[in-house]
Motif scaffolding. Structure first.
Motif, mmCIF file in Angstrom:
data_model
loop_
_atom_site.group_PDB
_atom_site.id
_atom_site.type_symbol
_atom_site.label_atom_id
_atom_site.label_comp_id
_atom_site.label_asym_id
_atom_site.label_seq_id
_atom_site.Cartn_x
_atom_site.Cartn_y
_atom_site.Cartn_z
ATOM 1 N N HIS A 32 43.881 13.669 76.054
ATOM 2 C CA HIS A 32 42.985 14.434 75.182
ATOM 3 C C HIS A 32 42.013 15.330 75.965
ATOM 4 O O HIS A 32 41.466 14.923 76.987
ATOM 5 C CB HIS A 32 42.161 13.464 74.302
ATOM 6 C CG HIS A 32 40.937 14.098 73.712
ATOM 7 N ND1 HIS A 32 39.667 13.885 74.201
ATOM 8 C CD2 HIS A 32 40.792 14.995 72.700
ATOM 9 C CE1 HIS A 32 38.793 14.584 73.502
ATOM 10 N NE2 HIS A 32 39.449 15.261 72.589
ATOM 11 N N SER B 287 40.765 13.111 78.924
ATOM 12 C CA SER B 287 41.661 12.855 80.070
ATOM 13 C C SER B 287 42.254 14.139 80.633
ATOM 14 O O SER B 287 43.230 14.098 81.378
ATOM 15 C CB SER B 287 42.749 11.848 79.695
ATOM 16 O OG SER B 287 43.321 12.138 78.457
ATOM 17 N N SER B 288 41.652 15.268 80.307
ATOM 18 C CA SER B 288 42.108 16.534 80.879
ATOM 19 C C SER B 288 41.654 16.675 82.330
ATOM 20 O O SER B 288 42.159 17.526 83.059
ATOM 21 C CB SER B 288 41.545 17.691 80.050
ATOM 22 O OG SER B 288 40.138 17.552 79.929
ATOM 23 N N SER C 208 28.207 3.575 81.773
ATOM 24 C CA SER C 208 27.587 4.130 82.985
ATOM 25 C C SER C 208 26.561 3.126 83.484
ATOM 26 O O SER C 208 25.964 2.385 82.688
ATOM 27 C CB SER C 208 26.873 5.435 82.654
ATOM 28 O OG SER C 208 25.952 5.771 83.674
ATOM 29 N N THR D 97 33.535 13.722 90.372
ATOM 30 C CA THR D 97 34.202 14.522 89.331
ATOM 31 C C THR D 97 33.337 15.751 89.074
ATOM 32 O O THR D 97 32.231 15.869 89.614
ATOM 33 C CB THR D 97 34.311 13.741 88.004
ATOM 34 O OG1 THR D 97 32.988 13.575 87.482
ATOM 35 C CG2 THR D 97 34.966 12.381 88.180
ATOM 36 N N ALA D 98 33.809 16.611 88.161
ATOM 37 C CA ALA D 98 33.023 17.803 87.808
ATOM 38 C C ALA D 98 31.647 17.403 87.288
ATOM 39 O O ALA D 98 30.666 18.111 87.484
ATOM 40 C CB ALA D 98 33.774 18.602 86.754
ATOM 41 N N GLY E 156 38.981 14.601 85.719
ATOM 42 C CA GLY E 156 38.063 13.540 86.145
ATOM 43 C C GLY E 156 38.603 12.123 86.002
ATOM 44 O O GLY E 156 39.791 11.851 86.239
ATOM 45 N N ALA F 193 35.676 10.253 77.087
ATOM 46 C CA ALA F 193 35.032 11.581 77.049
ATOM 47 C C ALA F 193 33.516 11.409 77.068
ATOM 48 O O ALA F 193 32.970 10.553 76.371
ATOM 49 C CB ALA F 193 35.459 12.347 75.804
ATOM 50 N N GLY F 194 32.857 12.205 77.866
ATOM 51 C CA GLY F 194 31.407 12.084 77.938
ATOM 52 C C GLY F 194 30.777 13.344 78.495
ATOM 53 O O GLY F 194 31.443 14.172 79.120
ATOM 54 N N LEU G 194 34.835 16.538 70.225
ATOM 55 C CA LEU G 194 34.254 15.296 69.718
ATOM 56 C C LEU G 194 32.756 15.405 69.461
ATOM 57 O O LEU G 194 32.114 14.423 69.101
ATOM 58 C CB LEU G 194 34.553 14.149 70.684
ATOM 59 C CG LEU G 194 36.043 13.798 70.796
ATOM 60 C CD1 LEU G 194 36.271 12.711 71.850
ATOM 61 C CD2 LEU G 194 36.616 13.365 69.455
ATOM 62 N N ARG H 71 38.918 18.664 75.066
ATOM 63 C CA ARG H 71 38.112 19.271 74.002
ATOM 64 C C ARG H 71 38.879 20.394 73.301
ATOM 65 O O ARG H 71 38.850 20.539 72.107
ATOM 66 C CB ARG H 71 36.831 19.831 74.630
ATOM 67 C CG ARG H 71 35.861 20.378 73.655
ATOM 68 C CD ARG H 71 34.716 21.091 74.338
ATOM 69 N NE ARG H 71 34.562 20.722 75.739
ATOM 70 C CZ ARG H 71 33.414 20.689 76.381
ATOM 71 N NH1 ARG H 71 32.312 20.961 75.741
ATOM 72 N NH2 ARG H 71 33.363 20.401 77.668
ATOM 73 N N LYS I 12 24.810 5.363 76.380
ATOM 74 C CA LYS I 12 25.715 4.421 77.051
ATOM 75 C C LYS I 12 25.304 2.969 76.763
ATOM 76 O O LYS I 12 26.159 2.093 76.647
ATOM 77 C CB LYS I 12 25.736 4.696 78.557
ATOM 78 C CG LYS I 12 26.401 6.034 78.928
ATOM 79 C CD LYS I 12 27.853 6.092 78.508
ATOM 80 C CE LYS I 12 28.584 7.284 79.114
ATOM 81 N NZ LYS I 12 30.004 7.368 78.694
HETATM 82 N N1 LIG Z 1 31.390 10.866 87.288
HETATM 83 C C1 LIG Z 1 30.487 9.887 87.338
HETATM 84 O O1 LIG Z 1 29.782 9.719 88.346
HETATM 85 C C2 LIG Z 1 30.317 8.952 86.169
HETATM 86 C C3 LIG Z 1 29.468 7.851 86.342
HETATM 87 C C4 LIG Z 1 29.286 6.962 85.291
HETATM 88 C C5 LIG Z 1 29.946 7.174 84.091
HETATM 89 N N2 LIG Z 1 30.759 8.246 83.943
HETATM 90 C C6 LIG Z 1 31.441 8.414 82.642
HETATM 91 O O2 LIG Z 1 32.831 8.554 82.866
HETATM 92 C C7 LIG Z 1 33.404 9.330 81.812
HETATM 93 C C8 LIG Z 1 34.230 10.456 82.393
HETATM 94 O O3 LIG Z 1 33.373 11.290 83.155
HETATM 95 P P1 LIG Z 1 33.894 12.279 84.302
HETATM 96 O O4 LIG Z 1 32.997 12.111 85.430
HETATM 97 O O5 LIG Z 1 35.350 12.139 84.475
HETATM 98 O O6 LIG Z 1 33.533 13.686 83.605
HETATM 99 P P2 LIG Z 1 34.298 15.090 83.570
HETATM 100 O O7 LIG Z 1 35.144 15.278 84.771
HETATM 101 O O8 LIG Z 1 33.224 16.073 83.231
HETATM 102 O O9 LIG Z 1 35.273 14.922 82.308
HETATM 103 C C9 LIG Z 1 34.733 14.784 81.034
HETATM 104 C C10 LIG Z 1 35.844 14.737 80.009
HETATM 105 O O10 LIG Z 1 35.240 14.611 78.717
HETATM 106 C C11 LIG Z 1 35.720 15.646 77.872
HETATM 107 N N3 LIG Z 1 34.692 16.126 76.960
HETATM 108 C C12 LIG Z 1 33.435 16.517 77.271
HETATM 109 N N4 LIG Z 1 32.819 16.974 76.150
HETATM 110 C C13 LIG Z 1 33.699 16.842 75.132
HETATM 111 C C14 LIG Z 1 33.657 17.145 73.747
HETATM 112 N N5 LIG Z 1 32.585 17.695 73.159
HETATM 113 N N6 LIG Z 1 34.749 16.907 73.009
HETATM 114 C C15 LIG Z 1 35.861 16.377 73.578
HETATM 115 N N7 LIG Z 1 35.968 16.074 74.874
HETATM 116 C C16 LIG Z 1 34.887 16.317 75.648
HETATM 117 C C17 LIG Z 1 36.145 16.779 78.798
HETATM 118 O O11 LIG Z 1 37.117 17.574 78.157
HETATM 119 P P3 LIG Z 1 37.337 19.130 78.581
HETATM 120 O O12 LIG Z 1 37.762 19.090 80.025
HETATM 121 O O13 LIG Z 1 38.412 19.604 77.686
HETATM 122 O O14 LIG Z 1 36.011 19.787 78.373
HETATM 123 C C18 LIG Z 1 36.694 15.992 79.986
HETATM 124 O O15 LIG Z 1 38.041 15.671 79.773
HETATM 125 C C19 LIG Z 1 32.230 9.797 80.939
HETATM 126 O O16 LIG Z 1 32.090 8.971 79.818
HETATM 127 C C20 LIG Z 1 31.040 9.648 81.869
HETATM 128 O O17 LIG Z 1 29.837 9.461 81.141
HETATM 129 C C21 LIG Z 1 30.960 9.145 84.946
#
Ligand SMILES: NC(=O)c1ccc[n+]([C@@H]2O[C@H](COP(=O)([O-])OP(=O)(O)OC[C@H]3O[C@@H](n4cnc5c(N)ncnc54)[C@H](OP(=O)(O)O)[C@@H]3O)[C@@H](O)[C@H]2O)c1
Length: 253
Positions: free
Chosen positions: A36, A14-15, A147, A195-196, A17, A98-99, A65, A38, A164
């Motif tokens: 939370h 939750s840092s 996803s 998101t990123a 996205g 987290a993903g 994680l 990383r 997933k």
């Molecule tokens: N964006 C999309 O289009 C999309 C679509 C479908 C599903 N999702 C799902 O939605 C969720 C959130 O994705 P998002 O788009 O918000 O991604 P994001 O902006 O890249 O954020 C990912 C988050 O996961 C954390 N993370 C990544 N690797 C980690 C590790 N090894 N240990 C602990 N924390 C870790 C990151 O922490 P740090 O910032 O500290 O690295 C960050 O807070 C994910 O499960 C993703 O698969 C996203």
């Protein structure tokens, strides 16, 4: 009084996205949110500050994680904060958000990349849930962020989609196991969200191409997903369990 006042929520990743938006929604509804990331970062600290500035309560926790010890380390920090702030280590809402994703077809996925993808997206949520079971209060919530790749065929998600799909299977079986405790277990499945992880430059041909596949005609924003998670976390969703709710604006219908 918010819909989640007195509740305690842990939101992984939750840092930034989608997770950040989820943390903000749960805090707005009154939950104490464990934010939370990383590793210690200005981004996570900023989410905590933003919640506190809005009159909410939050604290930051950090754990990678990808490693075997990540869930244990995360819960040790969570326990310490909750013992101090609340006098017990109980959790009400666990959001496995987290993903990581790397877009590759099967021929290109190395063992290391496969292991990393499974570790963060499936193994960590699995063991985090396992270790949280004694901490989760009856009537609680487990919400797993999945996803569309778990159900629709995107060949470039060769390692990510099976991870997933695994979390969705886990969601269903845990809903049955934990139903007697009044704990609901659901998955929320975002479509393409800005998101990123999935940045699409507005106005580019790539953006237009993807928007053409979305019934509501735009790319999703983190708040679009977070508001649904807020609903699932609330008592309004008390009769929903074992479900995967797609939140995509009608993508690839
Ligand atoms: N964006 C999309 O289009 C999309 C679509 C479908 C599903 N999702 C799902 O939605 C969720 C959130 O994705 P998002 O788009 O918000 O991604 P994001 O902006 O890249 O954020 C990912 C988050 O996961 C954390 N993370 C990544 N690797 C980690 C590790 N090894 N240990 C602990 N924390 C870790 C990151 O922490 P740090 O910032 O500290 O690295 C960050 O807070 C994910 O499960 C993703 O698969 C996203």
């Amino acid at each position: 009084m918010g819909k989640l006042s007195e509740k305690v929520a842990l939101v992984t990743g939750s840092s930034q996205g989608i997770g950040r938006a989820i943390a903000l929604v749960l805090a707005r509804e009154g939950a104490l949110v464990l934010v939370h990331g990383r590793q210690a970062s200005a981004q996570a600290a900023e989410v905590v500050r933003e919640i506190e500035a809005g009159g909410g309560a939050a604290a930051a926790v950090f754990a990678d994680l990808q490693g075997d010890d990540g869930p244990t380390e995360l819960l040790q920090q969570t326990d310490a904060i909750l013992a101090q702030r609340r006098g017990d280590t109980g959790l009400d809402i666990l959001v496995n958000n987290a993903g990581v994703v790397r877009r590759e077809t099967i021929e290109c996925v190395t063992h290391a990349e496969f292991d990393r993808t499974i570790a963060v997206n499936l193994r960590a949520p699995f063991f985090l849930i396992q270790q949280s079971l004694a901490r989760l209060r009856d009537g609680g919530r487990i919400i797993n962020i999945s996803s569309m790749g778990a159900r629709a065929a995107f060949p470039s998600m060769a390692a990510y989609a099976p991870a997933k799909a695994g979390i969705e299977a886990l969601t269903r079986l845990l809903a049955v196991q934990l139903g007697s405790r009044g704990i609901t277990v659901n998955a929320v499945s975002p479509g393409l969200t800005d998101t990123a992880m999935n940045r699409v430059k507005p106005g580019t041909p790539a953006a237009e191409q993807v928007i053409a596949t979305i019934a509501l005609g735009r790319i999703g924003q983190p708040a679009d997903i977070a508001d649904v998670v807020g609903f699932v976390a609330s008592d309004d969703a008390r009769w929903i369990t074992g479900q995967c709710i797609e939140v995509s604006g009608g993508q690839s219908l």
